[in-house]
Enzyme design. Structure first.
Site, PDB file in Angstrom:
ATOM      1  N   ASP A 147      10.977  -8.645  -4.696  1.00 60.41           N
ATOM      2  CA  ASP A 147       9.537  -8.720  -4.437  1.00 60.41           C
ATOM      3  C   ASP A 147       9.011  -7.325  -4.093  1.00 60.41           C
ATOM      4  O   ASP A 147       9.534  -6.335  -4.589  1.00 60.41           O
ATOM      5  CB  ASP A 147       9.280  -9.720  -3.298  1.00 60.41           C
ATOM      6  CG  ASP A 147       7.944 -10.449  -3.439  1.00 60.41           C
ATOM      7  OD1 ASP A 147       6.908  -9.772  -3.421  1.00 60.41           O
ATOM      8  OD2 ASP A 147       7.940 -11.690  -3.558  1.00 60.41           O
ATOM      9  N   HIS A 199       2.796  -9.034  -0.107  1.00 56.34           N
ATOM     10  CA  HIS A 199       3.326 -10.176  -0.868  1.00 56.34           C
ATOM     11  C   HIS A 199       4.773 -10.487  -0.500  1.00 56.34           C
ATOM     12  O   HIS A 199       5.146 -11.647  -0.275  1.00 56.34           O
ATOM     13  CB  HIS A 199       3.200  -9.881  -2.360  1.00 56.34           C
ATOM     14  CG  HIS A 199       3.478 -11.033  -3.261  1.00 56.34           C
ATOM     15  ND1 HIS A 199       4.757 -11.378  -3.663  1.00 56.34           N
ATOM     16  CD2 HIS A 199       2.655 -11.928  -3.875  1.00 56.34           C
ATOM     17  CE1 HIS A 199       4.695 -12.419  -4.470  1.00 56.34           C
ATOM     18  NE2 HIS A 199       3.434 -12.775  -4.611  1.00 56.34           N
ATOM     19  N   SER A 256       3.601 -18.213  -6.297  1.00 53.63           N
ATOM     20  CA  SER A 256       4.365 -17.270  -5.468  1.00 53.63           C
ATOM     21  C   SER A 256       4.660 -17.859  -4.099  1.00 53.63           C
ATOM     22  O   SER A 256       5.699 -17.569  -3.500  1.00 53.63           O
ATOM     23  CB  SER A 256       3.577 -15.971  -5.268  1.00 53.63           C
ATOM     24  OG  SER A 256       3.743 -15.078  -6.327  1.00 53.63           O
TER      25      SER A 256
END
Length: 764
Positions: free
Chosen positions: A148, A220, A544
């Site tokens: 990620d 994220h 996600s």
């Protein structure tokens, strides 16, 4: 070219430097980065693999060691074989023909697919996330790898207070870099690496990179890691919204991060390097909330499919997101050896009330805590058109499309379409910049995603939007108020499949149902990077967010059943999922509320309270994926390059993809009748009896032989056959399910069928 720059008076060292410099210029001007994939690594050691890679490049560059070194970016030598290099198109074609090469493909950019959710799914406890009837304390020995954007290690979600020492046998490392040193890792965050080769080979070198280290600059990666394995945080909230205790699915599991994603995306070269290291480091699970654009290409021209194949071959469970494109057939991450997750809602919404001058009251989605408490003039943005923009264009609140004199002091009603390049948040900035004091955004795609607007604002769907516009058109001086966002629990129906969640069918291998399962992915609160907006927690939506919900439960399954294969874990998730909502009615799909199908949610909504005791499982080993590759057209030569063993397509257990022992059955081209065989393994009570219950797809007769499975031992395997026969042909896919039921256990398998066009009297 280099030789012409040297003469007798030039020193040999200078001549060599000029040669290397010019070779780099030549390569950079006429080439681009390719991945050269060479299958499993076999018994060769990493140094041998690196040497052979350099030999191949030297041969390609006609013996020039300098040009070979200049073109080489990195090698994959732990979990599988291969390398990345700068090549011309001709060189890529040449190297594709060399012995040992499986595939050569460009360094493609992938994109990110971007808490109360655990309470909603029935898990209890603050720190251990115990599932009633089972102890999950062994999660401290489970390592979850996240590919990620990195991690913000100081977040309380990643505290190591009261955690035992790092598990023995862990081979990972804490890679130092900008604002990140070896001591940044702890007993919770036990590994951290970052990868830039693929990114820097493609992006503008002038573009600055935020944190050249595993530190997360976008938020994220911290968000996804905390959803799956974050520690308990007593007062997690977003600006006061959704306040309360929150934790990940496996809060005592260990985290290892592999930062491959930067500001503009994630490149194949770096993704493969992360998989290569993760396999060597000893992770048990890989979670990646990113993927290709649809339609997805061949499995072995796709970095995520390749990396996950070798991870699964090493006993590592790979969990991935299905994508956020929303349309039919847009699901990605389609390989059968990975778990692919769709996104759905919980029963928590973030709403802002809109009160019109006539007293009508509507609720919109918003994360804005700002309000307009006094009645304020409201106009359609089309009325505030400016310059060369038409009223229609201005209705979408595009940058520079609004006239300040017309918009100042008013609430504007703007539109948003999915094809718009402007983000929803950006539209609130556009309105603010021209003096607008509030906004109502009509989302034509009805995505139901809450947004932290910079002014008092709320987002509504087409139906409510039409009512508001009707009020504007029939009122001389329309007014409105917009109240601050609030947290609403108990919203119904729940769960619902999110409208943005990518759907099936599988466009690459229709016989494999994708997505596999759905989990919460709408308006999820989790950890964040304070490098963005100085926030420590944030609310995001996307597959996600759904992916790490499944990852967290996979970690709990691994804690209780450490010997289970990746396919067994996937089976436990899929066969225990539910296709009904909290009101025991069929799960629906946003925005129109239609009844969902297996193409929306796979086998259904994840049910963590049942996954640890599924009763029976569909197991598959690496040899079964070898047979699968044969069934979709891989020849023996290609197969052996991938596996680096004596695999053969002769005498395989099955000859079509339908033969893979998958926890769902999809027949995409039923001509008249077909029989599909599956094998179930008993992982429940040693002595147990299961009976088949079938709800057949419309127009299809389904029979099961035998109708009863009698198990006498743990680990016993029994085969059964499902017979499909066309009874009343219908166009398109139809859906049903098969449940094996015992006194206390239900093992459910989705059935998906499409009758061949030739059976409908249609041309093929």
């Amino acid at each position: 070219m280099a030789s012409s720059s040297c003469n007798k008076k030039t020193s040999p060292l200078l001549c060599l430097l000029i040669s290397i410099f010019l070779s780099r210029i030549t390569i950079s001007l006429s080439s681009k980065v390719y991945v050269v994939y060479m299958g499993s690594k076999g018994y060769e050691n990493p140094d041998e693999i690196l040497s052979k890679n350099h030999q191949m490049l030297t041969t390609l560059h006609k013996g020039s060691v300098e040009q070979a070194k200049a073109s080489h970016l990195c090698s994959y030598k732990h979990g599988f074989r291969g390398f990345a290099a700068k090549l011309t198109q001709d060189q890529a074609s040449q190297i594709a023909e060399m012995p040992g090469v499986v595939s050569v493909f460009p360094n493609t950019k992938r994109k990110l697919h971007t808490t109360h959710s655990w309470d909603f799914m029935g898990l209890i406890g603050e720190e251990t996330m115990e599932i009633p009837g089972f102890s999950t304390k062994n999660q401290v020995n489970v390592v979850v790898g996240f590919i990620d954007t990195g991690i913000w290690p100081e977040s309380p979600s990643f505290s190591d207070v009261d955690m035992p020492p790092v598990p023995a046998g862990w081979k990972g490392k804490c890679q130092t870099g900008e604002a990140f040193n070896a001591s940044t890792c702890n007993r919770k965050l036990i590994g951290a690496r970052y990868y830039l080769s693929g990114y820097e080979a493609e992006e503008d070198p002038v573009k600055a990179v935020s944190f050249r280290s595993p530190r997360d600059s976008s938020g994220h990666g911290s968000h996804t890691a905390s959803i799956a394995a974050g520690r308990y945080v007593t007062n997690m909230n977003f600006k006061g919204l959704a306040a309360g205790g929150a934790r990940g699915g496996a809060p005592m599991a260990r985290i290892a991060v592999y930062k491959t994603c930067w500001d503009s995306g994630c490149y194949d070269v770096d993704i493969l390097a992360a998989f290569d290291d993760a396999i060597r480091d000893g992770v048990h699970i890989v979670s990646l909330s990113l993927g290709p654009d649809s339609p997805q290409g061949d499995y072995f021209l796709d970095a995520i499919s390749i990396g996950s194949f070798h991870a699964a071959s090493n006993g590592i469970t790979v969990v991935s997101s299905a994508g956020n494109e929303g349309a039919s057939g847009s699901a990605t991450n389609l390989a059968p050896w990975m778990i692919t997750v769709a996104a759905s809602s919980t029963d928590r919404d973030f709403t802002s009330d809109i009160i019109l001058g006539n007293g009508d009251k509507f609720s919109g989605e918003s994360l804005s805590l700002l309000e307009i408490n006094a009645s304020t003039r409201i106009i359609s943005a089309a009325e505030a058109y400016a310059g060369y923009f038409t009223p229609y264009q201005s209705s979408y609140c595009l940058d520079s499309s609004l006239d300040r004199r017309k918009a100042r002091g008013k609430i504007l009603v703007c539109r948003h379409t999915e094809s718009s390049s402007e983000s929803k948040l950006a539209k609130s900035l556009v309105v603010k910049d021209v003096g607008g004091v509030g906004m109502i955004l009509i989302d034509e795609a009805d995505k139901n995603v809450a947004i932290p607007f910079v002014i008092p604002a709320a987002m509504v769907g087409n139906r409510i939007g039409h009512s508001i516009l009707s009020y504007l058109n029939h009122t001389r001086k329309p007014t409105s108020r917009i109240l601050p966002s609030k947290t609403v629990l108990g919203s119904e129906p729940a769960p619902r499949v999110a409208s943005f969640s990518s759907k099936g069918p599988n466009t690459l291998t229709p016989e494999i149902l994708k997505p596999d399962i759905t989990a919460p992915g709408l308006n999820i609160l989790a950890a964040w990077s304070p490098a963005i907006g100085k926030l420590h927690f944030n609310i995001l939506s996307g597959t996600s967010m759904a992916c790490p919900h499944v990852t967290g439960i996979v970690a709990l399954i691994k804690a209780v059943h450490p010997s289970w294969s990746p396919s067994s874990i996937k089976s436990a998730l899929m066969t225990t999922a539910t296709i009904v909502n909290k009101n025991h009615k069929p799960i629906t799909v946003d925005p129109e509320g239609r009844r969902g199908t297996a193409f929306d949610y796979g086998s259904g909504f994840m049910n963590p309270t049942r996954v640890l005791d599924p009763g029976l499982i569909y197991n598959a080993q690496p040899v079964d994926y070898t047979a699968f590759l044969c069934s979709i057209g891989y020849d023996e030569h290609s197969l052996r390059l991938i596996t680096r063993d004596n695999s053969t397509c002769q005498n395989q257990a099955f000859s079509t993809p339908l033969g893979l022992n998958y926890p769902s059955i999809t027949v995409p081209n039923l001509k008249d009748k077909i029989s599909v065989t599956r094998t179930l393994t008993n992982v429940g009570k040693p002595k147990s009896i299961f009976r088949a219950v079938v709800v057949g797809p419309r127009g299809i007769n389904v029979t099961v032989v035998p109708q009863r499975l009698v198990f006498n031992a743990y680990g016993e395997k029994i085969k059964f056959t499902v017979n499909f026969k066309v009874a009343a042909p219908s166009q398109g896919y139809v859906f049903g399910f098969l449940s094996w039921k015992s006194i206390k256990t239900r093992v459910t398998t989705a059935l998906v069928v499409r009758v061949s066009p030739s059976n409908l009297g249609l041309s093929v």
